[in-house]
Structures are given as structure tokens and as C-alpha cells.
Design a protein around this motif. Structure first.
Motif, short mmCIF file in Angstrom:
data_model
loop_
_atom_site.label_atom_id
_atom_site.label_comp_id
_atom_site.label_asym_id
_atom_site.label_seq_id
_atom_site.Cartn_x
_atom_site.Cartn_y
_atom_site.Cartn_z
N MET A 1 -7.03 -81.66 54.29
CA MET A 1 -8.24 -81.88 55.10
C MET A 1 -8.99 -80.57 55.30
SD MET A 1 -6.60 -84.53 57.82
CE MET A 1 -8.04 -84.92 58.77
N LEU A 2 -8.23 -79.50 55.53
CA LEU A 2 -8.88 -78.19 55.71
C LEU A 2 -9.56 -77.74 54.41
CD1 LEU A 2 -9.20 -76.26 57.97
CD2 LEU A 2 -7.17 -75.08 57.25
N MET A 3 -8.90 -78.02 53.28
CA MET A 3 -9.53 -77.69 51.99
C MET A 3 -10.82 -78.45 51.80
SD MET A 3 -6.20 -77.61 49.59
CE MET A 3 -7.09 -78.17 48.18
N SER A 4 -10.84 -79.71 52.21
CA SER A 4 -12.07 -80.50 52.07
C SER A 4 -13.18 -79.94 52.94
CB SER A 4 -11.79 -81.95 52.44
OG SER A 4 -10.74 -82.45 51.68
N LEU B 1 -4.70 -76.10 45.50
CA LEU B 1 -5.34 -74.84 45.91
C LEU B 1 -5.80 -74.06 44.69
CD1 LEU B 1 -3.08 -73.82 48.85
CD2 LEU B 1 -5.50 -74.18 48.94
N LEU B 2 -5.02 -74.11 43.61
CA LEU B 2 -5.45 -73.41 42.39
C LEU B 2 -6.71 -74.04 41.83
CD1 LEU B 2 -2.07 -72.64 40.64
CD2 LEU B 2 -3.53 -71.13 41.94
N MET C 1 -8.57 -68.11 50.31
CA MET C 1 -7.64 -68.95 49.56
C MET C 1 -6.25 -68.35 49.53
SD MET C 1 -8.93 -71.69 48.76
CE MET C 1 -10.27 -71.91 49.89
N VAL C 2 -6.17 -67.02 49.55
CA VAL C 2 -4.85 -66.39 49.62
C VAL C 2 -4.19 -66.72 50.95
CG1 VAL C 2 -3.71 -64.15 49.80
CG2 VAL C 2 -5.26 -64.59 47.95
N LEU C 3 -5.01 -66.78 52.02
CA LEU C 3 -4.48 -67.19 53.32
C LEU C 3 -3.92 -68.60 53.25
CD1 LEU C 3 -4.52 -65.69 56.04
CD2 LEU C 3 -6.51 -67.04 56.64
N PHE C 4 -4.68 -69.49 52.60
CA PHE C 4 -4.23 -70.87 52.42
C PHE C 4 -2.89 -70.90 51.69
CE2 PHE C 4 -8.33 -72.79 53.35
CZ PHE C 4 -7.94 -74.02 53.80
N ILE C 5 -2.83 -70.20 50.57
CA ILE C 5 -1.62 -70.25 49.74
C ILE C 5 -0.45 -69.66 50.51
CG2 ILE C 5 -0.58 -69.26 47.67
CD1 ILE C 5 -3.18 -69.66 46.27
N PHE C 6 -0.72 -68.62 51.30
CA PHE C 6 0.34 -67.99 52.07
C PHE C 6 0.93 -68.98 53.08
CE2 PHE C 6 1.84 -65.04 55.39
CZ PHE C 6 2.71 -64.33 54.61
N VAL C 7 0.05 -69.67 53.79
CA VAL C 7 0.54 -70.64 54.79
C VAL C 7 1.25 -71.80 54.11
CG1 VAL C 7 -0.22 -72.31 56.48
CG2 VAL C 7 -1.09 -70.03 56.55
#
Lengths: 172, 102
Positions: free
Chosen positions: B33-36, A29-30, A64-70
Motif C-alpha cells: 500500500m505504501l508503494m502504491s 520493490l525492484l 527505495m533503499v529505505l523500503f528494501i531495508f525495512v
């Protein structure tokens, strides 16, 4: 001017490759955030400064903060021994190098580029706003409905169903 | 202004889209997969911006704003679904969630 585009493009491609090939979700993610920053530099060079700001604020800042949080909530990013590896230079040296390349690139580009108001060919945010709220007004309202549906859907999916258990009905 | 031919810029967006597609096809972890999918959305928006700059029209940037809204909704829903899947199956492997198959 062109060399800045190529540098930002190379940084974006490298960090995207690292993002999709990493094993640790947080590190990927980073790298993905770094890729988004590089693409926002490309947007700036393409004379779309408003979109570059939106990319940093909404994509890299909110989504991306949402991603990192989850990812942290699910506790999948780190294994047991991961804490020992945190401070290894291998983990942060490549993102740091790529990010500093991007920073130097941006500084040099800002030095060389003409101010965006003088450049008549650049599309101003004012034009974007006028077009957004005149030609595309119906689409804006549809997007508002979509966001509303998204809020309701995320709330419904995210809410934990409370298990109703009676003490006599409970199956041991 | 950039003097790079527009084909090169489109090629850059195409490379990013292709990387996202590879990630979507290869990885089985749902977060990846979601990141992609995010990478692919972003490269599609990049094509809009390139075209808008090429023809000197603001429509490309307007379309990018719409892509941004759609992406935000998609991420919120997908992450909520991932949370539910993780609570049910205790894994994020996309191959484990195949109860609908048979």
C-alpha cells in the motif's frame, strides 16, 4: 525524439503493473525502482535534467533503499524455500530485459538529443534554484520544519519501548 | 524537444496514478500500500513537470522538489509505523489492524 518517450512510458507502465501485482515484496520493490528509472528518463526527455538526477538519487537511491531495508528487517520478502528460487531465470529475466530496453533507449536518446545548453527552451537548474530561494523561500522553510518534525516523529515511533520488569513483579 | 501533445503526457501520468490507486485499493499488505502511495505521489510530480515544461516556467520543478521532501518525510514516518504494527500484531495485513473500529 517522440519514440524515446513512448518506450520509456511503456517500460514505466509495465514495471508499475508488475510492482503492484507481485507477491514477493523485494521483487516488487525492484520493479518499482525500475519504474522510477523509466520516469526519470521521461523527465530528461521533458527537458528537466536536474529533476531527472534528483529522481534517481533521492527516489531510487534513498527512499527505495529505505523500503528494501525495512522489508528485509521484517523478513517478509522471502519464505523458507525462496532461496532455491533465487537463481531461477524467471525471477530476473523480465527486469533485466526492461532495464536493458531503458538503457538502449537512453543511449539512443543521448545520441539524438541536442545538448541541453544549446536548447534555449529548456529550463535550466539555475532558474529552478533562483525561483526556489526567492519566490518560494517561505515554502522552503516550511519544508525544513516538516523534515524536522519527520525526524523527531520517526525517532519517537521507531524507538523500542524498554520493558521495565522487576523480578518480583514479573508475571509468569 | 518533444512534439508529443501534452494530453498524451498527461494521459501517461494519469495511467500511473490510476495504477497506484488500484494497488492501494486492492492490496492489503502495508508495504504494498505504501508503494502504491509512492507511485501516486510520483505521477503527481510528473504532472507538475509536464506543466512546467509546457509553460516554460521553473515553478513545476520547484513543486517537484517540495513533493520529494514531503514524500521522504511520509515514507520515514510510515515505515516506522509499519515496524510498530509488525511488532504488535506480527502481521502486515491492514485488515488486522482494526482495533480502533469498535
Amino acid at each position: 525524439m517522440d519514440i524515446f518517450f513512448y518506450i520509456a512510458a511503456v517500460v514505466a507502465v509495465i514495471s508499475t503493473i508488475m510492482a503492484i501485482s507481485g507477491r514477493n515484496a523485494i521483487h516488487s520493490l525492484l520493479y518499482l525502482i525500475l519504474s522510477l528509472l523509466a520516469i526519470s528518463v521521461v523527465f530528461y526527455l521533458l527537458s528537466a535534467p536536474f529533476i531527472a538526477a534528483l529522481e534517481v538519487i533521492i527516489y531510487a537511491g534513498a527512499i527505495m533503499v529505505l523500503f528494501i531495508f525495512v522489508t528485509m528487517m521484517l523478513n517478509i520478502g522471502l519464505e523458507r524455500e525462496a532461496e532455491k528460487k533465487w537463481m531461477k531465470p524467471k525471477m530476473w529475466i523480465i527486469p533485466s530485459i526492461l532495464a536493458s530496453i531503458l538503457l538502449i533507449n537512453l543511449i539512443l536518446a543521448l545520441k539524438h538529443v541536442q545538448p541541453i545548453t544549446i536548447n534555449k527552451e529548456a529550463i535550466q537548474p539555475k532558474q529552478v534554484g533562483i525561483s526556489l530561494f526567492s519566490t518560494y523561500l517561505l515554502a522552503v522553510e516550511i519544508a525544513a520544519i516538516l523534515l524536522m518534525a519527520g525526524v523527531i516523529g520517526a525517532y519517537h515511533l521507531g524507538s523500542q519501548k524498554k520493558k521495565v520488569k522487576h523480578r518480583f513483579l514479573e508475571i509468569k | 524537444m518533444l512534439t508529443i501533445p501534452v494530453e498524451i503526457q498527461i494521459l501517461f501520468a494519469g495511467i500511473l496514478f490510476f495504477l497506484g490507486l488500484i494497488g492501494l485499493l486492492v492490496r492489503r499488505n502495508m508495504i504494498f500500500m505504501l508503494m502504491s502511495i509512492e507511485i501516486m505521489f510520483n505521477s503527481a510530480g510528473l504532472v507538475f513537470i509536464i506543466a512546467g515544461t509546457h509553460w516554460q516556467q521553473p515553478d513545476g520543478q520547484v513543486m517537484f522538489i517540495f513533493i520529494l521532501a514531503v514524500t521522504a518525510v511520509e515514507v520515514a514516518i510510515a515505515l516506522a509505523l509499519i515496524l510498530q504494527v509488525y511488532h504488535h500484531f506480527k502481521t502486515l495485513d491492514a485488515d488486522a489492524v482494526n482495533n480502533l473500529k469498535d
